[in-house]
Design an enzyme around this catalytic site. Structure first.
Site, PDB file in Angstrom:
ATOM      1  N   ASP A  33     -13.075 -16.821  28.079  1.00  0.00           N
ATOM      2  CA  ASP A  33     -14.459 -16.794  28.932  1.00  0.00           C
ATOM      3  C   ASP A  33     -15.720 -17.458  28.729  1.00  0.00           C
ATOM      4  O   ASP A  33     -16.283 -17.038  27.712  1.00  0.00           O
ATOM      5  CB  ASP A  33     -14.344 -15.192  28.966  1.00  0.00           C
ATOM      6  CG  ASP A  33     -15.851 -14.561  29.582  1.00  0.00           C
ATOM      7  OD1 ASP A  33     -16.476 -15.501  30.203  1.00  0.00           O
ATOM      8  OD2 ASP A  33     -15.895 -13.430  30.003  1.00  0.00           O
ATOM      9  N   HIS A  54     -16.623  -8.962  27.967  1.00  0.00           N
ATOM     10  CA  HIS A  54     -17.165  -8.465  29.189  1.00  0.00           C
ATOM     11  C   HIS A  54     -16.247  -7.793  29.774  1.00  0.00           C
ATOM     12  O   HIS A  54     -15.038  -7.972  29.768  1.00  0.00           O
ATOM     13  CB  HIS A  54     -17.651  -9.654  30.008  1.00  0.00           C
ATOM     14  CG  HIS A  54     -18.399  -9.298  31.121  1.00  0.00           C
ATOM     15  ND1 HIS A  54     -17.866  -8.835  32.340  1.00  0.00           N
ATOM     16  CD2 HIS A  54     -19.751  -9.261  31.605  1.00  0.00           C
ATOM     17  CE1 HIS A  54     -18.710  -8.688  33.241  1.00  0.00           C
ATOM     18  NE2 HIS A  54     -20.065  -8.763  33.044  1.00  0.00           N
ATOM     19  N   LYS A  88     -24.962 -18.906  36.227  1.00  0.00           N
ATOM     20  CA  LYS A  88     -25.475 -18.659  34.845  1.00  0.00           C
ATOM     21  C   LYS A  88     -25.721 -20.017  34.183  1.00  0.00           C
ATOM     22  O   LYS A  88     -26.539 -20.187  33.372  1.00  0.00           O
ATOM     23  CB  LYS A  88     -24.450 -18.185  33.777  1.00  0.00           C
ATOM     24  CG  LYS A  88     -24.342 -16.493  34.296  1.00  0.00           C
ATOM     25  CD  LYS A  88     -23.377 -16.052  33.280  1.00  0.00           C
ATOM     26  CE  LYS A  88     -22.619 -14.604  33.792  1.00  0.00           C
ATOM     27  NZ  LYS A  88     -23.508 -13.496  33.723  1.00  0.00           N
ATOM     28  N   CYS A 131     -22.138  -4.500  31.071  1.00  0.00           N
ATOM     29  CA  CYS A 131     -20.724  -4.510  31.333  1.00  0.00           C
ATOM     30  C   CYS A 131     -19.879  -4.710  29.985  1.00  0.00           C
ATOM     31  O   CYS A 131     -18.913  -5.689  30.093  1.00  0.00           O
ATOM     32  CB  CYS A 131     -20.340  -5.502  32.250  1.00  0.00           C
ATOM     33  SG  CYS A 131     -21.287  -5.293  33.682  1.00  0.00           S
ATOM     34  N   GLN A 173     -21.083 -17.300  29.278  1.00  0.00           N
ATOM     35  CA  GLN A 173     -22.031 -17.400  28.385  1.00  0.00           C
ATOM     36  C   GLN A 173     -22.242 -18.680  27.284  1.00  0.00           C
ATOM     37  O   GLN A 173     -23.010 -18.781  26.527  1.00  0.00           O
ATOM     38  CB  GLN A 173     -22.390 -16.214  27.515  1.00  0.00           C
ATOM     39  CG  GLN A 173     -22.388 -14.905  28.346  1.00  0.00           C
ATOM     40  CD  GLN A 173     -23.710 -14.775  29.173  1.00  0.00           C
ATOM     41  OE1 GLN A 173     -24.583 -15.610  28.847  1.00  0.00           O
ATOM     42  NE2 GLN A 173     -23.971 -13.850  30.033  1.00  0.00           N
TER      43      GLN A 173
HETATM   44  N1  7TS Z   1     -18.048 -12.836  31.441  1.00  0.00           N
HETATM   45  C1  7TS Z   1     -19.187 -12.755  30.450  1.00  0.00           C
HETATM   46  C2  7TS Z   1     -19.397 -13.326  29.143  1.00  0.00           C
HETATM   47  C3  7TS Z   1     -20.416 -12.592  31.243  1.00  0.00           C
HETATM   48  O1  7TS Z   1     -21.532 -12.481  30.701  1.00  0.00           O
HETATM   49  C4  7TS Z   1     -20.427 -12.225  32.675  1.00  0.00           C
HETATM   50  C5  7TS Z   1     -21.576 -11.731  33.391  1.00  0.00           C
HETATM   51  C6  7TS Z   1     -19.086 -12.267  33.176  1.00  0.00           C
HETATM   52  C7  7TS Z   1     -18.303 -12.501  32.617  1.00  0.00           C
HETATM   53  C8  7TS Z   1     -18.810 -11.846  34.718  1.00  0.00           C
HETATM   54  O2  7TS Z   1     -19.277 -13.099  35.486  1.00  0.00           O
HETATM   55  P1  7TS Z   1     -19.515 -13.140  37.215  1.00  0.00           P
HETATM   56  O3  7TS Z   1     -20.048 -14.211  37.255  1.00  0.00           O
HETATM   57  O4  7TS Z   1     -18.291 -13.097  37.419  1.00  0.00           O
HETATM   58  O5  7TS Z   1     -19.932 -11.905  37.589  1.00  0.00           O
HETATM   59  N2  7TS Z   1     -22.408 -11.091  32.530  1.00  0.00           N
HETATM   60  C9  7TS Z   1     -23.626 -10.363  33.030  1.00  0.00           C
HETATM   61  C10 7TS Z   1     -24.580  -9.961  32.323  1.00  0.00           C
HETATM   62  O6  7TS Z   1     -24.546 -10.308  30.868  1.00  0.00           O
HETATM   63  N3  7TS Z   1     -25.529  -9.275  32.633  1.00  0.00           N
HETATM   64  O7  7TS Z   1     -25.162  -9.396  33.978  1.00  0.00           O
HETATM   65  C11 7TS Z   1     -23.968 -10.105  34.326  1.00  0.00           C
END
Ligand code: 7TS
Length: 415
Positions: free
Chosen positions: A209, A132, A235, A373, A212
């Site tokens: 990370d 990401h 999530k 992203c 997911q």
């Molecule tokens: N890493 C992964 C694997 C992600 O899927 C996301 C967000 C992030 C980092 C960032 O997370 P945040 O909570 O700090 O924003 N992924 C997504 C997506 O797949 N669609 O919208 C956000």
């Protein structure tokens, strides 16, 4: 500090989850909602919504500051949430859990604090092409500042790390290997333990990370043998604005603060300031207290079903979705690595995903379209965007039937 929370025995059937989510009773454009965008953010069960309301109604105050009863009550709830996260990740100590805003902030914290103190010219940070952007840009920023170099492991046609890439990229110059546990664009589950072994062999650290991963599988940071692990609460059926970074205590203890302010100090004077021990050192300012309480409720919620049942249910659903989408003419699934999780990324030749997503929305089907992203993933597959359905425990086969029917109709209209 509270004791690390024990994982309780599951007590509910995951097939009953759907009824816990009030929003799933909403209509969209006059049609019952099919929510297939949990990869972006998951919906919230009644149990989490109620825990947050209850906390604001009966236990809320600022933490770590007051002698009054409510402040102590809030501090107990906040620290109990930390112990819950320690249980979720199988941390060795509760003090290894730093509350952050989410995955993005956790990655920036490690890049800025550990990276600035430990990287220099000639050093390499290794990532994958499937990160990401939050697993790429924080490292690019710190590489620019320190003279270190960012190296990316390439993908194969299925969307897994290509054969030989781990050995090619991780070597004597490597100081940090930062990898996504489960790809948000492809669903690929990375062999973190194998990557960690390669990193260990050259004395490099490993950051994972887990944004997911935690919604879909049990995570054990000790078994993975990594050094840092980060995820977002939103999530995992929890609120936005809260996430957690786990780090080995010995490492956290050597790292400088990255933000200054209240709560992160030991003693402040104009002659010089000393810093608190982790995790407080990394939690400057009033934290998202209700967010932490909501995250703890989300962890309890997931534990009420157990990860084994969640993973089995979602894998069955993914297999069903893969099978019925294969019958939709003109459609190709991007990301076919064995053992992948929860993500169906769709490409249709000659049809723009934004048009597809808009027509699906008119049918009440919420998917995400775009580069997710993860632009280097799109580059690796030679597409500009995909249409992504991402699964959660509240989805069922009827959602996937609605998706397939809506896709077939949309493709018919657009081609
Ligand atoms: N890493 C992964 C694997 C992600 O899927 C996301 C967000 C992030 C980092 C960032 O997370 P945040 O909570 O700090 O924003 N992924 C997504 C997506 O797949 N669609 O919208 C956000």
């Amino acid at each position: 500090m509270s004791a690390i929370s024990e994982v309780p025995a599951p007590r509910r059937d995951v097939r009953d989850a759907r009824g816990d989510f009030p929003i799933l009773r909403e209509q969209v454009h006059g049609r019952p909602l099919v929510y297939l965008d949990s990869g972006a953010s998951a919906q919230k069960p009644r149990q989490v919504i109620d825990a947050i309301s209850r906390f604001y109604e009966t236990g809320y105050s600022n933490v770590h500051r007051g002698v009054h009863a409510l402040s102590q009550r809030a501090t107990v709830a906040y620290e109990a949430a930390r112990a819950k996260v320690a249980g979720l990740l199988n941390a060795r100590r509760v003090e290894e859990i730093v509350f952050v805003r989410g995955t993005t902030e956790g990655l920036n914290l490690v890049a800025q604090s550990w990276g600035r103190a430990n990287l220099g010219p000639g050093d390499e940070v290794v990532v994958t092409e499937m990160e990401h952007h939050s697993g790429i840009v924080p490292w690019q920023l710190v590489c620019e500042a320190t003279g270190a170099t960012l190296v990316a492991m390439r993908l194969d046609a299925r969307g897994a790390i290509a054969e030989g890439e781990i050995a090619r990229c991780i070597g004597p110059k490597t100081k940090m290997v930062s990898v996504i546990h489960v790809s948000n664009a492809l669903g690929t589950v990375n062999p973190v333990h194998e990557i960690a072994a390669a990193a260990r062999a050259v004395g490099a650290l490993v950051m994972v990370d887990g944004a997911q991963a935690v919604p879909h599988m049990a995570v054990d940071v000790q078994a993975l043998d990594c050094d840092f692990y980060v995820f977002s609460g939103h999530k995992l059926y929890g609120p936005t604005g809260i996430g957690a970074l786990w780090g080995r205590y010995e490492l956290l203890a050597t790292m400088p603060p990255w933000q200054g302010g209240g709560d992160m100090i030991e003693r402040v004077s104009f002659a010089g300031t000393t810093y608190a021990a982790p995790p407080a050192r990394f939690e400057a300012g009033t934290p998202d207290i209700a967010g932490a309480v909501g995250l703890a409720a989300a962890i309890d919620y997931v534990w009420s079903f157990g990860y084994e049942a969640i993973a089995a249910y979602e894998h069955e659903l993914l297999a069903y979705g893969t099978e019925i989408l294969a019958r939709v003419p003109g459609l190709r699934i991007i990301g076919t690595a064995p053992g992948k999780a929860a993500i169906l990324s769709i490409h249709v030749d000659g049809v723009h995903p934004h048009d597809l997503g808009t027509i699906l929305d008119m049918d009440g089907v919420a998917v995400r379209v775009g580069h997710h992203c993860a632009q280097p993933v799109m580059d690796a597959f030679g597409v500009s965007a995909t249409t992504r359905a991402s699964l959660a425990i509240y989805n069922d086969r009827s959602d996937l039937d609605r998706l397939a029917a809506a896709l077939e109709k949309a493709i018919g209209l657009l081609r």
